[in-house]
Design a protein around this motif. Sequence first.
Motif, PDB file in Angstrom:
ATOM      1  N   TYR A  27       0.824  -1.206   0.000  1.00 30.26           N
ATOM      2  CA  TYR A  27       0.000   0.000   0.000  1.00 30.26           C
ATOM      3  C   TYR A  27       0.864   1.265   0.000  1.00 30.26           C
ATOM      4  CZ  TYR A  27      -3.698   3.290   1.030  1.00 30.26           C
ATOM      5  OH  TYR A  27      -4.560   4.350   0.949  1.00 30.26           O
TER       6      TYR A  27
ATOM      7  N   GLN B 192       0.433   3.988  -2.762  1.00 31.91           N
ATOM      8  CA  GLN B 192      -0.158   5.271  -2.411  1.00 31.91           C
ATOM      9  C   GLN B 192       0.862   6.398  -2.303  1.00 31.91           C
ATOM     10  OE1 GLN B 192      -3.492   5.657  -2.235  1.00 31.91           O
ATOM     11  NE2 GLN B 192      -3.124   7.828  -2.086  1.00 31.91           N
TER      12      GLN B 192
ATOM     13  N   GLU C 280      -6.593  -3.430  -2.637  1.00 34.14           N
ATOM     14  CA  GLU C 280      -8.023  -3.331  -2.339  1.00 34.14           C
ATOM     15  C   GLU C 280      -8.311  -3.706  -0.888  1.00 34.14           C
ATOM     16  OE1 GLU C 280     -10.377  -1.827  -4.128  1.00 34.14           O
ATOM     17  OE2 GLU C 280      -8.678  -1.353  -5.410  1.00 34.14           O
TER      18      GLU C 280
ATOM     19  N   LYS D 206      -7.365  -0.724   1.176  1.00 30.75           N
ATOM     20  CA  LYS D 206      -8.341   0.360   1.025  1.00 30.75           C
ATOM     21  C   LYS D 206      -9.602   0.091   1.840  1.00 30.75           C
ATOM     22  CE  LYS D 206      -7.107   2.008  -3.610  1.00 30.75           C
ATOM     23  NZ  LYS D 206      -7.588   2.074  -5.022  1.00 30.75           N
TER      24      LYS D 206
ATOM     25  N   ARG E 272     -10.823   2.347   4.936  1.00 28.28           N
ATOM     26  CA  ARG E 272     -12.141   2.997   4.922  1.00 28.28           C
ATOM     27  C   ARG E 272     -12.896   2.705   6.213  1.00 28.28           C
ATOM     28  NH1 ARG E 272     -13.035   0.851  -0.496  1.00 28.28           N
ATOM     29  NH2 ARG E 272     -12.069   2.357  -1.857  1.00 28.28           N
TER      30      ARG E 272
END
Length: 173
Positions: free
Chosen positions: A129, A133, A158, A161, A165
């Motif tokens: 990540y 990112q 994913e 993410k 979230r």
Amino acid sequence: MAAKNEIFFRKLFDETHGKAFNFLKALSRDENVAREITQTSFIKIWKHIDKFKDHPNPKALVYVTVKNTFLDEMRKQNRLNALLTSMEENEHLHHTIADTSGDSPVAGEAFAAVHSAIKKLPEHIQRIYTLYQFEELSPVEIADTLQLSVTTIRTNIETAKLFLRRELKKFRN
């Protein structure tokens, strides 16, 4: 085997480096950019030397690699420029991670929460990540770097993410 790879690479480098550099200099209109991208391209070529050795026209593959590396770098630069423009247009985004103690305790709390949430991810997903990112590498570049499949990289991105979230739900508008 390694000696044959070095000989092949040296010959390919000698035959294509100058033209590749000049091509990039013409595209970028900047000698330093051309130098950087040429170097990056030949590092990629070295990493995948077997693909070049097996190719019917390795010189053509060099130029495709050089062109694609240039386009990747320009895309990264465009994403960075778009982000900077967005930050300038949206005053509430002027707070940086380094400047969270100023006049917005909510921004500081949010940045600390993001950092904390990323640290909760499994180490291998954190690494993927972060590369995606913050280093702005594509899933293909990450897969190449970490010697994993692109599908694995995309799945891990994913997963990160979705986790972030959920962890950061209270900071979303």
